[in-house]
Scaffold this motif. Structure first.
Motif, PDB file in Angstrom:
ATOM      1  N   THR A   1      43.781  45.131  30.110  1.00 45.16           N
ATOM      2  CA  THR A   1      43.670  43.015  29.825  1.00 45.16           C
ATOM      3  C   THR A   1      42.221  43.195  29.942  1.00 45.16           C
ATOM      4  OG1 THR A   1      42.484  42.598  32.530  1.00 45.16           O
ATOM      5  CG2 THR A   1      45.302  42.614  31.891  1.00 45.16           C
ATOM      6  N   THR A   2      41.880  42.132  28.599  1.00 47.73           N
ATOM      7  CA  THR A   2      40.872  41.855  28.448  1.00 47.73           C
ATOM      8  C   THR A   2      39.962  41.589  29.385  1.00 47.73           C
ATOM      9  OG1 THR A   2      41.462  39.280  27.633  1.00 47.73           O
ATOM     10  CG2 THR A   2      41.840  41.160  25.645  1.00 47.73           C
ATOM     11  N   GLN A   3      40.185  41.285  30.502  1.00 43.93           N
ATOM     12  CA  GLN A   3      40.000  40.157  31.695  1.00 43.93           C
ATOM     13  C   GLN A   3      39.024  41.487  32.366  1.00 43.93           C
ATOM     14  OE1 GLN A   3      38.513  37.360  32.441  1.00 43.93           O
ATOM     15  NE2 GLN A   3      37.544  37.875  33.349  1.00 43.93           N
ATOM     16  N   GLN A   4      39.608  42.418  32.233  1.00 47.77           N
ATOM     17  CA  GLN A   4      39.416  43.509  33.518  1.00 47.77           C
ATOM     18  C   GLN A   4      38.150  44.018  32.067  1.00 47.77           C
ATOM     19  OE1 GLN A   4      42.210  46.487  33.388  1.00 47.77           O
ATOM     20  NE2 GLN A   4      43.687  45.412  34.979  1.00 47.77           N
ATOM     21  N   VAL A   5      38.150  44.155  31.502  1.00 47.90           N
ATOM     22  CA  VAL A   5      36.827  45.165  30.522  1.00 47.90           C
ATOM     23  C   VAL A   5      35.691  44.319  29.891  1.00 47.90           C
ATOM     24  CG1 VAL A   5      36.474  45.726  27.854  1.00 47.90           C
ATOM     25  CG2 VAL A   5      38.307  46.331  28.438  1.00 47.90           C
ATOM     26  N   ALA A   6      35.902  42.723  29.742  1.00 46.86           N
ATOM     27  CA  ALA A   6      35.509  41.451  29.988  1.00 46.86           C
ATOM     28  C   ALA A   6      34.290  41.475  31.067  1.00 46.86           C
ATOM     29  CB  ALA A   6      35.599  40.018  29.693  1.00 46.86           C
ATOM     30  N   GLY A   7      34.918  41.260  32.272  1.00 46.35           N
ATOM     31  CA  GLY A   7      33.891  41.363  33.821  1.00 46.35           C
ATOM     32  C   GLY A   7      33.842  39.656  34.014  1.00 46.35           C
ATOM     33  N   THR A   8      32.661  39.614  34.608  1.00 44.61           N
ATOM     34  CA  THR A   8      32.368  38.062  34.955  1.00 44.61           C
ATOM     35  C   THR A   8      31.671  37.492  34.174  1.00 44.61           C
ATOM     36  OG1 THR A   8      30.675  39.110  36.624  1.00 44.61           O
ATOM     37  CG2 THR A   8      32.263  38.448  37.644  1.00 44.61           C
ATOM     38  N   THR A   9      32.018  36.109  33.903  1.00 42.73           N
ATOM     39  CA  THR A   9      30.836  35.905  33.110  1.00 42.73           C
ATOM     40  C   THR A   9      29.427  35.648  33.172  1.00 42.73           C
ATOM     41  OG1 THR A   9      31.410  33.206  34.010  1.00 42.73           O
ATOM     42  CG2 THR A   9      32.928  34.557  32.434  1.00 42.73           C
ATOM     43  N   GLY A  10      28.896  34.903  32.361  1.00 43.37           N
ATOM     44  CA  GLY A  10      27.638  34.486  32.869  1.00 43.37           C
ATOM     45  C   GLY A  10      26.936  33.676  33.393  1.00 43.37           C
ATOM     46  N   LYS A  11      28.067  32.624  34.167  1.00 45.12           N
ATOM     47  CA  LYS A  11      28.112  32.034  34.871  1.00 45.12           C
ATOM     48  C   LYS A  11      27.072  32.104  36.431  1.00 45.12           C
ATOM     49  CE  LYS A  11      31.068  28.350  32.654  1.00 45.12           C
ATOM     50  NZ  LYS A  11      32.582  27.975  32.559  1.00 45.12           N
ATOM     51  N   GLN A  12      27.995  33.883  36.627  1.00 39.57           N
ATOM     52  CA  GLN A  12      27.321  34.528  38.314  1.00 39.57           C
ATOM     53  C   GLN A  12      28.409  33.646  39.051  1.00 39.57           C
ATOM     54  OE1 GLN A  12      22.941  34.286  38.620  1.00 39.57           O
ATOM     55  NE2 GLN A  12      23.109  35.732  36.689  1.00 39.57           N
ATOM     56  N   ARG A  13      28.912  34.593  39.835  1.00 36.42           N
ATOM     57  CA  ARG A  13      29.312  34.307  40.855  1.00 36.42           C
ATOM     58  C   ARG A  13      28.633  34.764  42.276  1.00 36.42           C
ATOM     59  NH1 ARG A  13      35.508  36.644  38.843  1.00 36.42           N
ATOM     60  NH2 ARG A  13      35.562  35.138  36.882  1.00 36.42           N
ATOM     61  N   ARG A  14      29.214  34.076  42.796  1.00 41.60           N
ATOM     62  CA  ARG A  14      28.582  34.824  44.495  1.00 41.60           C
ATOM     63  C   ARG A  14      29.806  35.197  45.046  1.00 41.60           C
ATOM     64  NH1 ARG A  14      23.757  31.878  45.966  1.00 41.60           N
ATOM     65  NH2 ARG A  14      23.421  30.019  44.636  1.00 41.60           N
ATOM     66  N   ASP A  15      29.208  36.347  46.050  1.00 40.01           N
ATOM     67  CA  ASP A  15      29.456  37.002  46.549  1.00 40.01           C
ATOM     68  C   ASP A  15      30.077  36.422  47.641  1.00 40.01           C
ATOM     69  OD1 ASP A  15      30.104  39.423  48.626  1.00 40.01           O
ATOM     70  OD2 ASP A  15      30.036  40.202  47.433  1.00 40.01           O
ATOM     71  N   ARG A  16      31.221  36.278  47.795  1.00 40.77           N
ATOM     72  CA  ARG A  16      32.034  36.270  49.123  1.00 40.77           C
ATOM     73  C   ARG A  16      31.649  36.301  50.699  1.00 40.77           C
ATOM     74  NH1 ARG A  16      38.831  35.647  46.778  1.00 40.77           N
ATOM     75  NH2 ARG A  16      37.906  33.950  45.290  1.00 40.77           N
ATOM     76  N   THR A  17      31.056  37.543  50.266  1.00 44.16           N
ATOM     77  CA  THR A  17      30.794  37.968  52.141  1.00 44.16           C
ATOM     78  C   THR A  17      29.434  37.387  52.620  1.00 44.16           C
ATOM     79  OG1 THR A  17      30.374  39.925  50.847  1.00 44.16           O
ATOM     80  CG2 THR A  17      32.611  39.828  51.621  1.00 44.16           C
ATOM     81  N   GLY A  18      28.373  38.321  51.452  1.00 41.73           N
ATOM     82  CA  GLY A  18      27.095  38.047  52.237  1.00 41.73           C
ATOM     83  C   GLY A  18      26.146  36.716  50.927  1.00 41.73           C
ATOM     84  N   GLY A  19      27.141  36.065  50.242  1.00 45.96           N
ATOM     85  CA  GLY A  19      26.939  35.049  49.503  1.00 45.96           C
ATOM     86  C   GLY A  19      25.704  34.763  48.712  1.00 45.96           C
ATOM     87  N   LYS A  20      25.500  36.125  48.356  1.00 44.73           N
ATOM     88  CA  LYS A  20      25.092  36.822  47.207  1.00 44.73           C
ATOM     89  C   LYS A  20      25.331  36.460  45.907  1.00 44.73           C
ATOM     90  CE  LYS A  20      22.913  40.824  49.795  1.00 44.73           C
ATOM     91  NZ  LYS A  20      22.638  42.309  50.259  1.00 44.73           N
ATOM     92  N   VAL A  21      24.313  36.272  45.114  1.00 46.41           N
ATOM     93  CA  VAL A  21      23.942  35.770  43.391  1.00 46.41           C
ATOM     94  C   VAL A  21      24.550  37.170  42.908  1.00 46.41           C
ATOM     95  CG1 VAL A  21      23.388  35.231  41.377  1.00 46.41           C
ATOM     96  CG2 VAL A  21      22.584  33.358  43.407  1.00 46.41           C
TER      97      VAL A  21
END
Length: 455
Positions: free
Chosen positions: A300-320
């Motif tokens: 899918t295009t989402q797999q290729v695009a990856g995460t957005t520039g808004k950045q997500r936090r890792d659910r386990t460690g809370g890291k950016v």
């Protein structure tokens, strides 16, 4: 029953008492005296037609719209694509849900204006839903169910782009072959690096690339240089089932013109060979770009695009977590606004720069040509290969000394136009020219010399 104008007129039904019959006759005489009389049979027909219209307009908008979707055909007479059907139903279940249960005739222009303001925070989604509803009501007006279309908001058809067209065009024009290579190298995971290059240098739509199988690639050699031809005959699209479940399906490309062949510039062959060895599925029917998610049948295009520039936090460690995939790669080269589909626009520009004519580029990209041009324009495959060589030259590639230009290339160049010939010759090394020029026909030499000195 009575006679008037030499015709016999009847009420169309019987009366239970003489008084009712006389009352009907008196009412007919009243119409005659007022000059408002028409034959009773004509009035009955008009009343039946009005009752039919009222019955039809009492149909809820949602029911009428679903029937419209089921029976809608494209300008070519084919049914709507599954993805289009899915999108239309999503409008009925989403932004148009408030109208779905209301009668067609009960929706006013004031209602539409209020709805338009309510969805101001979703301009693009609102625009698509508005266009769909307007088309449904346009059909209702044509069917005689309504007198006017309430979906008539000034400037509603206008879409305000997040990035102005001139800004995006400048960004695409500024993108260099080196930038394309950089964004491909920076795309993670590595499984998508060859895809980025393929989209940029061939102009394939992402869905067309996701539908490619090993059997779609035909390999050969011209003058010792690998010549890969790709048959585009399928495309992957995403839609929703009536239950709202997203499904990926594979079918024909966007238009009949999109079923075509594209050629691979030779400098991309090593990257594609490596990708086929490492990431593609086995066997002739194996997907060249399979999904990275085992739960999904296609990439899918989402797999290729990856995460957005808004950045997500890792659910386990809370890291950016920085953006990944193509989104992360575009930021790494300083072009955060670059979209995956912009690579198709860039491909068109690079093909023109490499000497391919305007009509040939449109056919190569799978675009629909105007009626007259489409009837007579034919893309000659023999004129494509020199353009591919020129594309690779623009990317900084040079063929090995073991593969000088020879007879096959001379045959192709002898059949090219003056502009195509000049572009192809400019991409060759002095050693290649020393072998090639003596084999050119006098006519080809005249065409080539005629381009010298042109701006």
């Amino acid at each position: 029953m009575y006679e008037r104008q030499n015709q016999r007129h009847v009420p169309g039904h019987t009366f239970s008492t003489p008084e009712l019959a006389w009352a009907w006759l008196r009412s007919e005489q009243t119409l005659i005296d007022r000059g408002e009389w028409t034959p009773p049979a004509t009035r009955r027909q008009e009343q039946e037609a009005q009752a039919q219209r009222e019955a039809e307009t009492s149909t809820p908008f949602g029911a009428y719209a679903r029937d419209w979707i089921a029976n809608r055909t494209t300008p070519r007479g084919t049914p709507l694509a599954p993805r289009t059907v899915s999108e239309y139903h999503s409008y009925l279940e989403g932004p148009l849900a408030d109208f779905a249960g209301r009668q067609l005739a009960d929706v006013s222009r004031a209602d539409v204006k209020a709805w338009w303001q309510r969805f101001a925070d979703k301009p693009r989604y609102r625009h698509h839903a508005y266009a769909f509803a307007k088309s449904v009501y346009k059909a209702a007006v044509k069917d005689g169910l309504l007198d006017a279309n309430p979906w008539d908001i000034d400037n509603a058809a206008r879409v305000v782009l997040q990035t102005p067209k001139t800004v995006r065009a400048t960004m695409i024009n500024d993108l260099t072959p080196e930038d394309v290579q950089r964004v491909a190298d920076a795309t993670q995971p590595e499984q998508w690096q060859a895809l980025v290059l393929l989209l940029a240098w061939t102009g394939l739509r992402p869905g067309e690339a996701f539908g490619l199988q090993r059997r779609d690639i035909k390999t050969s050699y011209i003058d010792g240089i690998p010549c890969w031809r790709i048959h585009v005959a399928r495309a992957v699209s995403r839609s929703r089932t009536p239950d709202g479940i997203r499904v990926d399906t594979i079918g024909t490309p966007k238009t009949p013109e999109s079923i075509r062949h594209v050629w691979l510039p030779p400098h991309l062959v090593p990257a594609m060979e490596d990708h086929l060895d490492r990431f593609s599925q086995p066997r002739a029917e194996g997907l060249i770009f399979p999904s990275t998610n085992e739960a999904l049948p296609f990439a899918t295009t989402q797999q290729v695009a990856g995460t957005t520039g808004k950045q997500r936090r890792d659910r386990t460690g809370g890291k950016v977590r920085p953006p990944s995939g193509f989104n992360g790669a575009r930021e790494s080269i300083g072009m955060p606004g670059l979209r995956l589909y912009d690579l198709r626009h860039w491909a068109r520009r690079i093909l023109l720069s490499a000497g391919m004519g305007e009509l040939a580029v449109e056919q190569y990209m799978g675009h629909r040509l105007p009626a007259v041009q489409g009837a007579y324009a034919v893309l000659d495959p023999r004129q494509v290969w020199p353009v591919m060589l020129r594309c690779s030259d623009l990317a900084g590639w040079t063929p090995s000394a073991a593969a000088p230009a020879g007879r096959d290339t001379a045959v192709l160049l002898n059949e090219m136009t003056a502009e195509q010939l000049a572009a192809a010759v400019s991409a060759m090394s002095p050693d290649q020219l020393a072998v090639l020029v003596p084999t050119l026909s006098p006519e080809a030499l005249v065409r080539l010399l005629g381009t010298q000195g042109r701006p």
